[in-house]
Design an enzyme around this catalytic site. Structure first.
Site, PDB file in Angstrom:
ATOM      1  N   LYS A  13       0.834  -1.207   0.000  1.00 42.07           N
ATOM      2  CA  LYS A  13       0.000   0.000   0.000  1.00 42.07           C
ATOM      3  C   LYS A  13       0.870   1.260   0.000  1.00 42.07           C
ATOM      4  CE  LYS A  13      -2.288  -1.083   3.807  1.00 42.07           C
ATOM      5  NZ  LYS A  13      -1.679  -2.372   4.186  1.00 42.07           N
ATOM      6  N   ARG A 127      11.837  -5.892   4.803  1.00 43.02           N
ATOM      7  CA  ARG A 127      11.502  -4.498   4.445  1.00 43.02           C
ATOM      8  C   ARG A 127      12.353  -3.524   5.265  1.00 43.02           C
ATOM      9  NH1 ARG A 127       5.423  -2.082   4.806  1.00 43.02           N
ATOM     10  NH2 ARG A 127       5.615  -2.408   7.058  1.00 43.02           N
ATOM     11  N   ARG A 170      -0.440  -9.054  13.244  1.00 44.66           N
ATOM     12  CA  ARG A 170      -1.054  -8.037  12.368  1.00 44.66           C
ATOM     13  C   ARG A 170      -1.930  -8.715  11.304  1.00 44.66           C
ATOM     14  NH1 ARG A 170       4.150  -5.116  10.520  1.00 44.66           N
ATOM     15  NH2 ARG A 170       2.814  -3.739   9.311  1.00 44.66           N
TER      16      ARG A 170
HETATM   17  P1  AMP Z   1       0.649   0.510   9.050  1.00 37.77           P
HETATM   18  O1  AMP Z   1       1.864   1.340   8.859  1.00 37.77           O
HETATM   19  O2  AMP Z   1      -0.520   0.952   8.218  1.00 37.77           O
HETATM   20  O3  AMP Z   1       0.933  -0.977   8.916  1.00 37.77           O
HETATM   21  O4  AMP Z   1       0.162   0.739  10.574  1.00 37.77           O
HETATM   22  C1  AMP Z   1       1.024   0.421  11.654  1.00 37.77           C
HETATM   23  C2  AMP Z   1       0.211   0.300  12.930  1.00 37.77           C
HETATM   24  O5  AMP Z   1      -0.458   1.550  13.221  1.00 37.77           O
HETATM   25  C3  AMP Z   1      -0.903  -0.740  12.898  1.00 37.77           C
HETATM   26  O6  AMP Z   1      -0.429  -2.055  13.154  1.00 37.77           O
HETATM   27  C4  AMP Z   1      -1.810  -0.209  14.008  1.00 37.77           C
HETATM   28  O7  AMP Z   1      -1.264  -0.470  15.289  1.00 37.77           O
HETATM   29  C5  AMP Z   1      -1.748   1.303  13.791  1.00 37.77           C
HETATM   30  N1  AMP Z   1      -2.778   1.775  12.830  1.00 37.77           N
HETATM   31  C6  AMP Z   1      -2.555   2.346  11.615  1.00 37.77           C
HETATM   32  N2  AMP Z   1      -3.707   2.670  11.017  1.00 37.77           N
HETATM   33  C7  AMP Z   1      -4.692   2.276  11.865  1.00 37.77           C
HETATM   34  C8  AMP Z   1      -6.129   2.325  11.798  1.00 37.77           C
HETATM   35  N3  AMP Z   1      -6.779   2.831  10.733  1.00 37.77           N
HETATM   36  N4  AMP Z   1      -6.811   1.821  12.863  1.00 37.77           N
HETATM   37  C9  AMP Z   1      -6.188   1.325  13.943  1.00 37.77           C
HETATM   38  N5  AMP Z   1      -4.851   1.243  14.064  1.00 37.77           N
HETATM   39  C10 AMP Z   1      -4.104   1.713  13.032  1.00 37.77           C
END
Ligand code: AMP
Length: 214
Positions: A13, A127, A170
């Site tokens: 993404k 990564r 995750r």
């Molecule tokens: P990402 O970089 O999108 O993988 O997000 C890293 C972490 O941030 C996730 O594992 C969650 O702990 C938190 N996070 C990011 N976006 C959200 C969301 N929309 N809702 C809840 N937690 C989020």
């Protein structure tokens, strides 16, 4: 354009968002990036956020929605938005829809990036990311100089939540909390699917092809 990217962690993404942001001139809003900035600030709020991120758990919906609504009020969102990593629960998706309906705005598309678990785990363990947003992979897409960003020269980071144990958590969270959004957006008639198991240039080409057909 108002667009959402959903998909499991490691489905690309962030990589595709960086390219789409340039092409469509819309803000790339990554809730993960916003939370990591708070985490780094080490404030009380940052420590609260870290307690979720570091375990691979979701930040509570009310915290997420406050941050997202504040961000949507900024003037650059008049051109549209590209959400990456938001919404991640049905409650978040519904609240975003309510917000858009009240503003009489339409969502153009929700693009689902599909990839299988083995690929995701191997991608995320290798990564490396930069604070400037660039993403590398020590196997498939290494930087020119090991550990250094090609774009800005800063040291690359191996995210604390990119370890196999946290990645598996995750992925569980994705399957239980986020995947129900696929039917939600399908029912709204805005869901498009992309094979994210390919290299990022091909994913981008497929995305553009989907947009041309719309
Ligand atoms: P990402 O970089 O999108 O993988 O997000 C890293 C972490 O941030 C996730 O594992 C969650 O702990 C938190 N996070 C990011 N976006 C959200 C969301 N929309 N809702 C809840 N937690 C989020």
């Amino acid at each position: 354009m108002r667009c959402i990217l959903i998909g499991p962690p490691g489905s690309g993404k962030g990589t595709i968002s960086a390219q789409l942001q340039k092409k469509y001139q819309i803000p790339h809003i990554s809730t993960g990036d916003i939370f990591r900035e708070h985490k780094q600030s080490n404030s009380e709020f940052g420590q609260l956020i870290a307690s979720y991120i570091d375990k691979g758990q979701l930040v509570p919906d009310e915290v997420v929605m406050k941050i997202v609504f504040d961000r949507l009020e900024k003037t650059d969102c008049q051109a549209g938005f590209l959400f990456d990593g938001f919404p991640r629960t049905l409650a978040q998706g519904r609240q975003l829809q309510d917000y858009l309906s009240k503003k009489k705005l339409q969502l153009d598309c929700t693009v689902l990036l599909e990839a299988d678990d083995d690929l995701i785990i191997s991608r995320l363990c290798t990564r490396r990311v930069c604070a400037c947003g660039a993403v590398y992979n020590t196997v498939g897409r290494p930087p020119k100089v090991e550990g250094v960003c090609d774009e800005c020269g800063q040291p690359l980071i191996h995210r604390r939540d990119d370890t196999e144990e946290v990645i598996r958590e995750r992925l569980n969270v994705y399957r239980t909390s986020t995947e129900p959004l696929v039917s939600f957006y399908n029912d709204l008639g805005v869901l498009l699917r992309l094979n994210a198991g390919q290299d990022s240039q091909q994913v981008l080409a497929d995305f553009e092809h989907l947009m041309d057909k719309k």
